[in-house]
Design a protein around this motif. Structure first.
Motif, short mmCIF file in Angstrom:
data_model
loop_
_atom_site.label_atom_id
_atom_site.label_comp_id
_atom_site.label_asym_id
_atom_site.label_seq_id
_atom_site.Cartn_x
_atom_site.Cartn_y
_atom_site.Cartn_z
N ASP A 16 0.87 -1.18 0.00
CA ASP A 16 0.00 0.00 0.00
C ASP A 16 0.89 1.22 0.00
OD1 ASP A 16 -1.90 2.12 0.81
OD2 ASP A 16 -3.24 0.44 1.26
N ASP A 61 -3.21 -3.02 -2.03
CA ASP A 61 -4.12 -1.92 -2.36
C ASP A 61 -4.30 -1.86 -3.88
OD1 ASP A 61 -5.70 0.37 -1.92
OD2 ASP A 61 -3.99 1.70 -2.22
N THR A 93 -9.55 -2.04 -1.69
CA THR A 93 -9.83 -0.89 -2.53
C THR A 93 -10.85 0.03 -1.88
OG1 THR A 93 -10.53 -0.17 -4.73
CG2 THR A 93 -11.65 -2.09 -3.82
#
Length: 183
Positions: A16, A61, A93
């Motif tokens: 992420d 992510d 998401t």
């Protein structure tokens, strides 16, 4: 909260671009019983971590730069013979809706979570990855776990997966037979 399975023996890679989210996910994983978590800020860095850390499960992510979750998945699943090609992936998401979930399934994602992330949602997805038997299949335009998603002909894909399993077993038997003849 505890996970229904023991996570102490599993390692995770959290991908992420938000340091805050990586820390939050690391905290949730620790609360669920995991002790081994490594991190990457984008898909490119994730491949370096995969080679170095050899994680059991990736939590990724969708929207990152320079390499986001979609490109990461395409690269991860591009070569079915690569040692990392079948690593399970949970995609996170902030996008909502069926279209993103179906796109993720078509990319070969194992599980999909819409943010905000909750410990319960993550625990359930990890449990499904560990406990479900979802063979990986290769058909034109797709390599990944046997999809559960609606709109995909599950019976046809299961038949393909079964045929591929039988072919792998037959090839292994042939190789074993050739090896015993050579000895």
């Amino acid at each position: 909260m505890r996970c229904g399975i023991d996570l102490a023996g599993l390692s995770f890679l959290v991908v992420d671009d938000s340091e805050f989210m990586r820390n939050a996910i690391r905290t949730v994983l620790a609360e669920l019983g995991s002790a081994r978590v490594c991190e990457a800020a984008d898909g490119t860095e994730a491949f370096e971590q995969i080679a170095w850390e050899e994680p059991d499960i990736i939590i990724c992510d969708w929207l990152m730069r320079p390499m986001g979750g979609e490109d990461f998945m395409r690269t991860l699943r591009a070569d079915p013979t690569a040692p990392y090609a079948m690593l399970p992936v949970i995609m996170l998401t902030s996008f909502s809706g069926r279209d993103h979930a179906l796109t993720a399934a078509r990319l070969g994602v194992n599980e999909f979570i819409e943010k905000p992330l909750t410990p319960g949602a993550l625990a359930r997805r990890i449990e499904r990855i560990v406990t479900e038997d979802r063979p990986f299949i290769r058909v034109p335009g797709y390599f990944g776990p046997l999809p559960r998603a609606a709109g995909i002909d599950g019976a046809k894909l299961r038949a393909i997966a079964e045929r591929q399993r039988r072919e792998r077993e037959a090839e292994a038997a042939r190789l074993e037979q050739d090896t015993s003849r050579a000895a």
